[in-house]
Design a protein around this motif. Structure first.
Motif, PDB file in Angstrom:
ATOM      1  N   MET A   1       0.829  -1.194   0.000  1.00 22.57           N
ATOM      2  CA  MET A   1       0.000   0.000   0.000  1.00 22.57           C
ATOM      3  C   MET A   1       0.866   1.248   0.000  1.00 22.57           C
ATOM      4  N   ARG A   2       0.415   2.283  -0.697  1.00 22.30           N
ATOM      5  CA  ARG A   2       1.144   3.549  -0.748  1.00 22.30           C
ATOM      6  C   ARG A   2       0.929   4.304   0.548  1.00 22.30           C
ATOM      7  N   ASP A   3       1.960   4.964   0.997  1.00 24.94           N
ATOM      8  CA  ASP A   3       1.881   5.781   2.202  1.00 24.94           C
ATOM      9  C   ASP A   3       1.485   7.197   1.775  1.00 24.94           C
ATOM     10  N   PRO A   4       0.330   7.694   2.224  1.00 26.35           N
ATOM     11  CA  PRO A   4      -0.095   9.032   1.786  1.00 26.35           C
ATOM     12  C   PRO A   4       0.872  10.132   2.189  1.00 26.35           C
ATOM     13  N   PHE A   5       1.632   9.928   3.260  1.00 31.29           N
ATOM     14  CA  PHE A   5       2.607  10.936   3.668  1.00 31.29           C
ATOM     15  C   PHE A   5       3.608  11.200   2.554  1.00 31.29           C
ATOM     16  N   PHE A   6       4.130  10.134   1.947  1.00 27.75           N
ATOM     17  CA  PHE A   6       5.141  10.305   0.909  1.00 27.75           C
ATOM     18  C   PHE A   6       4.541  10.893  -0.364  1.00 27.75           C
ATOM     19  N   ASP A   7       3.327  10.494  -0.697  1.00 26.04           N
ATOM     20  CA  ASP A   7       2.691  11.080  -1.879  1.00 26.04           C
ATOM     21  C   ASP A   7       2.432  12.570  -1.666  1.00 26.04           C
ATOM     22  N   ASN A   8       1.996  12.932  -0.461  1.00 26.59           N
ATOM     23  CA  ASN A   8       1.804  14.358  -0.155  1.00 26.59           C
ATOM     24  C   ASN A   8       3.123  15.108  -0.222  1.00 26.59           C
ATOM     25  N   ALA A   9       4.175  14.500   0.324  1.00 30.66           N
ATOM     26  CA  ALA A   9       5.489  15.148   0.330  1.00 30.66           C
ATOM     27  C   ALA A   9       6.020  15.331  -1.083  1.00 30.66           C
ATOM     28  N   LYS A  10       5.874  14.302  -1.928  1.00 32.23           N
ATOM     29  CA  LYS A  10       6.358  14.417  -3.308  1.00 32.23           C
ATOM     30  C   LYS A  10       5.598  15.489  -4.077  1.00 32.23           C
ATOM     31  N   LEU A  11       4.298  15.547  -3.863  1.00 34.38           N
ATOM     32  CA  LEU A  11       3.505  16.539  -4.581  1.00 34.38           C
ATOM     33  C   LEU A  11       3.883  17.952  -4.165  1.00 34.38           C
ATOM     34  N   LEU A  12       3.998  18.180  -2.870  1.00 37.71           N
ATOM     35  CA  LEU A  12       4.366  19.514  -2.388  1.00 37.71           C
ATOM     36  C   LEU A  12       5.780  19.882  -2.824  1.00 37.71           C
ATOM     37  N   ALA A  13       6.682  18.904  -2.812  1.00 36.96           N
ATOM     38  CA  ALA A  13       8.060  19.174  -3.226  1.00 36.96           C
ATOM     39  C   ALA A  13       8.135  19.571  -4.692  1.00 36.96           C
ATOM     40  N   VAL A  14       7.376  18.894  -5.528  1.00 40.38           N
ATOM     41  CA  VAL A  14       7.452  19.213  -6.961  1.00 40.38           C
ATOM     42  C   VAL A  14       6.755  20.540  -7.266  1.00 40.38           C
ATOM     43  N   VAL A  15       5.773  20.934  -6.454  1.00 32.65           N
ATOM     44  CA  VAL A  15       5.202  22.278  -6.603  1.00 32.65           C
ATOM     45  C   VAL A  15       6.282  23.328  -6.345  1.00 32.65           C
ATOM     46  N   LEU A  16       7.110  23.093  -5.340  1.00 27.88           N
ATOM     47  CA  LEU A  16       8.222  24.010  -5.066  1.00 27.88           C
ATOM     48  C   LEU A  16       9.188  24.071  -6.247  1.00 27.88           C
ATOM     49  N   VAL A  17       9.433  22.928  -6.873  1.00 20.22           N
ATOM     50  CA  VAL A  17      10.309  22.892  -8.049  1.00 20.22           C
ATOM     51  C   VAL A  17       9.734  23.771  -9.165  1.00 20.22           C
ATOM     52  N   VAL A  18       8.443  23.634  -9.404  1.00 20.54           N
ATOM     53  CA  VAL A  18       7.799  24.435 -10.455  1.00 20.54           C
ATOM     54  C   VAL A  18       7.874  25.918 -10.100  1.00 20.54           C
ATOM     55  N   TRP A  19       7.624  26.261  -8.850  1.00 21.73           N
ATOM     56  CA  TRP A  19       7.730  27.662  -8.442  1.00 21.73           C
ATOM     57  C   TRP A  19       9.137  28.191  -8.670  1.00 21.73           C
ATOM     58  N   GLY A  20      10.131  27.420  -8.300  1.00 24.97           N
ATOM     59  CA  GLY A  20      11.504  27.872  -8.493  1.00 24.97           C
ATOM     60  C   GLY A  20      11.816  28.183  -9.942  1.00 24.97           C
ATOM     61  N   HIS A  21      11.407  27.286 -10.849  1.00 21.54           N
ATOM     62  CA  HIS A  21      11.678  27.504 -12.271  1.00 21.54           C
ATOM     63  C   HIS A  21      10.844  28.643 -12.851  1.00 21.54           C
ATOM     64  N   SER A  22       9.614  28.793 -12.376  1.00 15.90           N
ATOM     65  CA  SER A  22       8.758  29.849 -12.927  1.00 15.90           C
ATOM     66  C   SER A  22       9.136  31.227 -12.391  1.00 15.90           C
ATOM     67  N   TRP A  23       9.662  31.295 -11.172  1.00 15.11           N
ATOM     68  CA  TRP A  23      10.113  32.577 -10.623  1.00 15.11           C
ATOM     69  C   TRP A  23      11.474  32.984 -11.166  1.00 15.11           C
ATOM     70  N   GLY A  24      12.290  32.008 -11.547  1.00 17.94           N
ATOM     71  CA  GLY A  24      13.680  32.273 -11.905  1.00 17.94           C
ATOM     72  C   GLY A  24      13.909  33.416 -12.873  1.00 17.94           C
ATOM     73  N   PRO A  25      13.163  33.492 -13.987  1.00 19.09           N
ATOM     74  CA  PRO A  25      13.411  34.572 -14.948  1.00 19.09           C
ATOM     75  C   PRO A  25      13.151  35.968 -14.402  1.00 19.09           C
ATOM     76  N   LEU A  26      12.481  36.085 -13.263  1.00 19.58           N
ATOM     77  CA  LEU A  26      12.138  37.401 -12.723  1.00 19.58           C
ATOM     78  C   LEU A  26      13.117  37.895 -11.661  1.00 19.58           C
ATOM     79  N   VAL A  27      14.040  37.073 -11.224  1.00 18.06           N
ATOM     80  CA  VAL A  27      14.857  37.453 -10.064  1.00 18.06           C
ATOM     81  C   VAL A  27      16.321  37.651 -10.430  1.00 18.06           C
ATOM     82  N   GLY A  28      16.598  37.894 -11.697  1.00 16.81           N
ATOM     83  CA  GLY A  28      17.989  38.061 -12.104  1.00 16.81           C
ATOM     84  C   GLY A  28      18.636  39.325 -11.577  1.00 16.81           C
ATOM     85  N   ASP A  29      17.864  40.386 -11.448  1.00 20.62           N
ATOM     86  CA  ASP A  29      18.396  41.662 -10.968  1.00 20.62           C
ATOM     87  C   ASP A  29      18.171  41.769  -9.473  1.00 20.62           C
ATOM     88  N   PRO A  30      19.235  41.748  -8.653  1.00 12.23           N
ATOM     89  CA  PRO A  30      19.071  41.783  -7.204  1.00 12.23           C
ATOM     90  C   PRO A  30      18.462  43.074  -6.682  1.00 12.23           C
TER      91      PRO A  30
END
Length: 335
Positions: free
Chosen positions: A1-30
């Motif tokens: 059986m799948r552990d919902p904790f890990f599925d929740n963790a993977k989903l939230l982690a990959v949302v962070l990955v998408v945010w990082g890549h989508s924000w990246g082009p906007l933060v070049g100038d400090p």
């Protein structure tokens, strides 16, 4: 059986990955987008360490019976074949958007580096299960790479600098993980930890001229610092990333919810969302004035989360399973 904790963790982690890549082009100038740049720094401090630790946990089967034909087939179909497919696809998109360049398989571009790294980590998994102090040895390898100044071939810098997080996920005991999940003290401390991290990054945002440190791919010469300086900063960033990852995991819901099942499609989100980010870059979409406002930041973040969820849905997974999780029974001997 799948552990919902890990599925929740993977989903939230990959949302962070998408945010990082989508924000990246906007933060070049400090000097601009200070709040968004601070959020970007916080996310990049821990989102890949977190994602890689989870991958380490799910790579335990590769540490046992590593030479079994089923394990070897899974290794090839989960890393090598998707890498060849997506490296080709991303290269074609880049060439269409900019100018033609030949594909270099030994120099992964954009987010495809992760598949190469995952292949190397999983191949070495049996070693880390027999080493006496695996995380410490991996940390030494992480620090040693700074003296070699990786050339970029086979993403040696990222493979070794992220290695301790993979090894930690691979070797942590189920009991330690249970203690983490059930620790009320850590859960109460998690929010203040993230608030402190954001305040620190907000102060640092206009003072940091390069975010290259957070990508864990460069040695000391490339960053124009001494080797000892590089080792000290790299170790500090790794420890901060670990602390934020543990705090984040303590906040992950342990029960099943409506979105839990999408965690099984986290690799689809990781591999697919980059096409949209690159397309928006090619269309000049990041030049819109909207993205220089807080409503724009929030809208961009909401769109990123929506894309992350959409890419992990069952219809998308059925449609693209041949590329992300190919079975390729025709290519292997039976038995």
């Amino acid at each position: 059986m799948r552990d919902p904790f890990f599925d929740n963790a993977k989903l939230l982690a990959v949302v962070l990955v998408v945010w990082g890549h989508s924000w990246g082009p906007l933060v070049g100038d400090p000097e601009h987008y200070r709040g968004l740049r601070a959020a970007y720094l916080v996310v990049y401090l821990f989102h890949m360490p977190l994602f890689i630790m989870i991958c380490g946990w799910f790579s335990r089967s590769f540490a046992e019976n590593a030479s079994h034909p089923a394990r070897l087939r899974r290794l090839l179909t989960s890393t090598v074949v998707p890498y060849l497919i997506f490296a080709t696809a991303y290269t074609l998109q880049r060439n269409y958007r900019t100018h033609w360049e030949p594909m270099q398989l030994l120099r992964p571009w954009y987010l495809t580096w992760f598949l190469v790294a995952l292949f190397v980590w999983r191949v070495t998994a049996p070693i880390w299960r027999i080493v006496k102090y695996p995380v410490a040895v991996a940390a030494v390898a992480m620090l040693a790479v700074g003296a070699t100044e990786p050339s970029g071939d086979l993403v040696l810098g990222q493979v070794l600098q992220f290695l301790p997080f993979f090894v930690l996920g691979l070797t942590v005991s189920a009991e330690r993980l249970r203690q983490l999940r059930e620790s009320r003290a850590l859960r109460w401390a998690a929010v203040p930890v993230f608030v402190l991290a954001f305040v620190a990054c907000y102060w640092l945002a206009p003072r940091i001229r390069t975010t290259e440190w957070l990508f864990h791919r460069s040695g000391h010469e490339h960053l124009h610092v001494s080797l000892l300086h590089w080792m000290g900063v790299t170790l500090l960033i790794a420890l901060v990333g670990l602390a934020l990852s543990l705090a984040f995991l303590s906040l992950v819901p342990r029960g099943e919810n409506r979105l839990t099942s999408l965690g099984a499609g986290s690799q689809y989100t990781y591999l697919l969302h980059g096409f949209l980010v690159q397309a928006v870059l090619g269309w000049g979409g990041y030049k819109l004035h909207l993205w220089s406002t807080w409503p724009g930041y929030l809208l961009l973040s909401a769109l990123g989360a929506a894309v992350a969820l959409l890419c992990a849905t069952a219809p998308v997974r059925r449609l693209l399973r041949w590329a992300v999780e190919p079975e390729m029974r025709w290519a292997f001997k039976s038995g």
